[in-house]
Design a protein around this motif. Structure first.
Motif, PDB file in Angstrom:
ATOM      1  N   ARG A   1     -58.240   7.968  36.314  1.00 14.48           N
ATOM      2  CA  ARG A   1     -58.993   9.031  35.646  1.00 14.48           C
ATOM      3  C   ARG A   1     -59.973   8.429  34.639  1.00 14.48           C
ATOM      4  NH1 ARG A   1     -55.689  13.084  31.890  1.00 14.48           N
ATOM      5  NH2 ARG A   1     -54.471  13.281  33.809  1.00 14.48           N
ATOM      6  N   ASN A   2     -61.190   8.991  34.598  1.00 13.84           N
ATOM      7  CA  ASN A   2     -62.235   8.603  33.643  1.00 13.84           C
ATOM      8  C   ASN A   2     -62.621   7.125  33.733  1.00 13.84           C
ATOM      9  OD1 ASN A   2     -62.421  11.215  32.521  1.00 13.84           O
ATOM     10  ND2 ASN A   2     -60.700  10.797  31.149  1.00 13.84           N
ATOM     11  N   ALA A   3     -62.442   6.528  34.903  1.00 15.60           N
ATOM     12  CA  ALA A   3     -62.808   5.122  35.087  1.00 15.60           C
ATOM     13  C   ALA A   3     -64.205   5.013  35.698  1.00 15.60           C
ATOM     14  CB  ALA A   3     -61.797   4.425  35.984  1.00 15.60           C
ATOM     15  N   LYS A   4     -64.797   3.853  35.531  1.00 13.79           N
ATOM     16  CA  LYS A   4     -66.069   3.521  36.150  1.00 13.79           C
ATOM     17  C   LYS A   4     -65.842   2.508  37.266  1.00 13.79           C
ATOM     18  CE  LYS A   4     -68.374   6.058  33.245  1.00 13.79           C
ATOM     19  NZ  LYS A   4     -68.936   7.354  33.704  1.00 13.79           N
ATOM     20  N   ARG A   5     -66.855   2.356  38.089  1.00 13.42           N
ATOM     21  CA  ARG A   5     -66.758   1.411  39.204  1.00 13.42           C
ATOM     22  C   ARG A   5     -66.396   0.016  38.719  1.00 13.42           C
ATOM     23  NH1 ARG A   5     -72.087   0.403  42.691  1.00 13.42           N
ATOM     24  NH2 ARG A   5     -72.778  -0.401  40.670  1.00 13.42           N
ATOM     25  N   ASP A   6     -67.018  -0.438  37.641  1.00 11.42           N
ATOM     26  CA  ASP A   6     -66.747  -1.789  37.144  1.00 11.42           C
ATOM     27  C   ASP A   6     -65.295  -1.954  36.716  1.00 11.42           C
ATOM     28  OD1 ASP A   6     -69.317  -2.553  37.649  1.00 11.42           O
ATOM     29  OD2 ASP A   6     -69.994  -2.514  35.564  1.00 11.42           O
ATOM     30  N   ASP A   7     -64.679  -0.887  36.207  1.00 14.47           N
ATOM     31  CA  ASP A   7     -63.259  -0.960  35.833  1.00 14.47           C
ATOM     32  C   ASP A   7     -62.398  -1.257  37.053  1.00 14.47           C
ATOM     33  OD1 ASP A   7     -63.936  -0.197  33.193  1.00 14.47           O
ATOM     34  OD2 ASP A   7     -63.808   1.930  33.718  1.00 14.47           O
ATOM     35  N   VAL A   8     -62.692  -0.582  38.156  1.00 16.48           N
ATOM     36  CA  VAL A   8     -61.915  -0.775  39.388  1.00 16.48           C
ATOM     37  C   VAL A   8     -62.166  -2.166  39.956  1.00 16.48           C
ATOM     38  CG1 VAL A   8     -61.493   0.082  41.726  1.00 16.48           C
ATOM     39  CG2 VAL A   8     -61.956   1.700  39.873  1.00 16.48           C
ATOM     40  N   MET A   9     -63.400  -2.614  39.923  1.00 19.76           N
ATOM     41  CA  MET A   9     -63.723  -3.928  40.473  1.00 19.76           C
ATOM     42  C   MET A   9     -63.005  -5.041  39.701  1.00 19.76           C
ATOM     43  SD  MET A   9     -67.764  -3.147  41.146  1.00 19.76           S
ATOM     44  CE  MET A   9     -68.278  -4.712  41.797  1.00 19.76           C
ATOM     45  N   THR A  10     -62.993  -4.929  38.389  1.00 19.32           N
ATOM     46  CA  THR A  10     -62.299  -5.928  37.575  1.00 19.32           C
ATOM     47  C   THR A  10     -60.805  -5.930  37.862  1.00 19.32           C
ATOM     48  OG1 THR A  10     -63.952  -5.747  35.797  1.00 19.32           O
ATOM     49  CG2 THR A  10     -61.808  -6.668  35.204  1.00 19.32           C
ATOM     50  N   LEU A  11     -60.229  -4.742  37.976  1.00 15.34           N
ATOM     51  CA  LEU A  11     -58.806  -4.618  38.299  1.00 15.34           C
ATOM     52  C   LEU A  11     -58.501  -5.251  39.652  1.00 15.34           C
ATOM     53  CD1 LEU A  11     -56.012  -3.096  37.553  1.00 15.34           C
ATOM     54  CD2 LEU A  11     -56.802  -1.439  39.257  1.00 15.34           C
ATOM     55  N   VAL A  12     -59.316  -4.951  40.652  1.00 18.33           N
ATOM     56  CA  VAL A  12     -59.081  -5.462  42.006  1.00 18.33           C
ATOM     57  C   VAL A  12     -59.226  -6.986  42.044  1.00 18.33           C
ATOM     58  CG1 VAL A  12     -60.010  -5.520  44.362  1.00 18.33           C
ATOM     59  CG2 VAL A  12     -59.662  -3.331  43.204  1.00 18.33           C
ATOM     60  N   GLU A  13     -60.189  -7.528  41.349  1.00 20.04           N
ATOM     61  CA  GLU A  13     -60.335  -8.986  41.305  1.00 20.04           C
ATOM     62  C   GLU A  13     -59.066  -9.640  40.764  1.00 20.04           C
ATOM     63  OE1 GLU A  13     -65.203  -9.007  40.612  1.00 20.04           O
ATOM     64  OE2 GLU A  13     -63.863  -9.709  39.026  1.00 20.04           O
ATOM     65  N   ASP A  14     -58.513  -9.063  39.716  1.00 24.34           N
ATOM     66  CA  ASP A  14     -57.260  -9.560  39.145  1.00 24.34           C
ATOM     67  C   ASP A  14     -56.114  -9.404  40.141  1.00 24.34           C
ATOM     68  OD1 ASP A  14     -55.377 -10.531  37.384  1.00 24.34           O
ATOM     69  OD2 ASP A  14     -55.428  -8.808  36.028  1.00 24.34           O
ATOM     70  N   LEU A  15     -56.071  -8.260  40.821  1.00 23.42           N
ATOM     71  CA  LEU A  15     -55.020  -7.994  41.802  1.00 23.42           C
ATOM     72  C   LEU A  15     -55.084  -8.976  42.969  1.00 23.42           C
ATOM     73  CD1 LEU A  15     -52.771  -6.336  43.159  1.00 23.42           C
ATOM     74  CD2 LEU A  15     -54.542  -4.749  43.956  1.00 23.42           C
ATOM     75  N   ILE A  16     -56.252  -9.151  43.571  1.00 25.89           N
ATOM     76  CA  ILE A  16     -56.396 -10.030  44.738  1.00 25.89           C
ATOM     77  C   ILE A  16     -56.040 -11.470  44.367  1.00 25.89           C
ATOM     78  CG2 ILE A  16     -58.038 -11.017  46.392  1.00 25.89           C
ATOM     79  CD1 ILE A  16     -57.335  -8.121  47.006  1.00 25.89           C
ATOM     80  N   THR A  17     -56.514 -11.918  43.218  1.00 23.37           N
ATOM     81  CA  THR A  17     -56.205 -13.273  42.767  1.00 23.37           C
ATOM     82  C   THR A  17     -54.707 -13.453  42.573  1.00 23.37           C
ATOM     83  OG1 THR A  17     -58.353 -13.421  41.657  1.00 23.37           O
ATOM     84  CG2 THR A  17     -56.676 -14.997  40.994  1.00 23.37           C
ATOM     85  N   THR A  18     -54.080 -12.465  41.926  1.00 23.03           N
ATOM     86  CA  THR A  18     -52.633 -12.519  41.689  1.00 23.03           C
ATOM     87  C   THR A  18     -51.863 -12.533  43.002  1.00 23.03           C
ATOM     88  OG1 THR A  18     -52.852 -11.377  39.562  1.00 23.03           O
ATOM     89  CG2 THR A  18     -50.683 -11.328  40.608  1.00 23.03           C
TER      90      THR A  18
END
Length: 312
Positions: free
Chosen positions: A126-143
């Motif tokens: 909720r109330n997120a921007k595209r860049d918020d999701v991209m940063t999260l996913v980069e962390d997720l994929i790396t992890t």
């Protein structure tokens, strides 16, 4: 032992394949680590919606899968996009390991990337921007890659796979820049030339569905795809969502969607009950194929269903 039919023989051979066994173990680790990661980021896990009166209309040809139960028509869930958006009325952050059934056309049988029954790690904020999701996913994929390389050493060795840990932040490529430079097959060209995952962003309005948020320029969408390197292609789609009724109506008119097919969702939108969200869906089998260096996503499932082919 009595002989069995060709289909049964193929099933047994697949089940005995050591590459399949290793890939399924890796996929299990990916899903387990993804859930651990997201719960650590205060995401609430929801159970998937398998059937619904509404589902993602998609932006490409698929065969319709629907049936009547009493006086209601239901469809098999092609993605949980609308349910994710609505769930953010209740929770700030949600995720689902969501099964998807998309009855793709038979020409995709040989792509190595398509199944008509597959899973996504769906998430929405909720109330997120595209860049918020991209940063999260980069962390997720790396992890995920770090953890899988640690927990599945034997499986990756058998698969002759040694996935590299990607550098963050991932490179961003604008859709039209790539299209103008390489033509309509630009994704294939770029995926084959890149050595690390990268983002494809700012799709033109005609390329995606009505629910992707239109930018202020009136031409591009606040969305993104994650493209895997070495020719493995797209594994994630997502972005910011339209949530205001009149904008949704305008986008549906542009795309030729019928509001009546999404009646109760549109009633909720008209009542002003939608909230701004952003999110994505990560193709579990495609990500597994990449990490395992496999030639086909069919090897990531014990019972794969390839478009246009018989299976169980």
């Amino acid at each position: 032992m009595e002989s069995i039919g060709k289909l049964s023989t193929r099933v047994v051979e697949h089940l005995r394949d050591p590459l399949v066994k290793s890939a399924v173990r890796v996929k299990s680790s990916i899903m387990g680590e993804a859930g651990k990661f997201l719960r650590g980021k205060e995401f609430v896990e929801l159970l998937p919606t398998i059937i619904s009166p509404i589902t993602d209309p998609l932006n490409h040809e698929v065969h319709n899968a629907k049936f009547r139960y009493y006086d209601q028509e239901y469809r098999l869930t092609q993605s949980m996009i609308f349910h994710k958006q609505l769930a953010c009325k209740t929770f700030d952050r949600i995720f689902i390991v969501s099964p998807n059934v998309r009855l793709e056309t038979s020409e995709k049988a040989l792509s190595g990337r398509h199944l008509f029954e597959f899973s996504q790690i769906d998430l929405e904020i909720r109330n997120a921007k595209r860049d918020d999701v991209m940063t999260l996913v980069e962390d997720l994929i790396t992890t995920l890659i770090v953890e899988v390389k640690s927990s599945c050493k034997e499986e990756l060795e058998l698969l002759s796979s040694n996935p590299s840990i990607p550098t963050t932040p991932f490179t961003k490529v604008k859709f039209m820049d790539a299209y103008e430079q390489y033509g309509k097959d630009f994704e294939t060209v770029l995926s084959s030339s890149f050595k690390e995952p990268f983002w494809l962003i700012d799709f033109p309005i005609w390329e995606r569905e009505f629910y992707d948020l239109l930018s202020q320029d009136g031409r591009t969408l606040k969305d993104m795809d994650l493209i895997l390197p070495n020719g493995f292609g797209e594994t994630l789609s997502g972005g910011e969502r339209e949530w205001e009724y009149q904008r949704i109506i305008s986008r549906m008119e542009f795309k030729g969607n019928d509001p009546e097919e999404l009646a109760w969702y549109m009633e909720i939108a008209e009542a002003g009950e939608l909230v701004p969200t952003a999110g994505c869906g990560i193709g579990v089998e495609r990500l597994t194929r990449y990490i395992c260096s496999l030639d086909n996503v069919a090897r990531t499932r014990l019972f794969p269903k390839v478009p246009g082919r018989s299976w169980i």
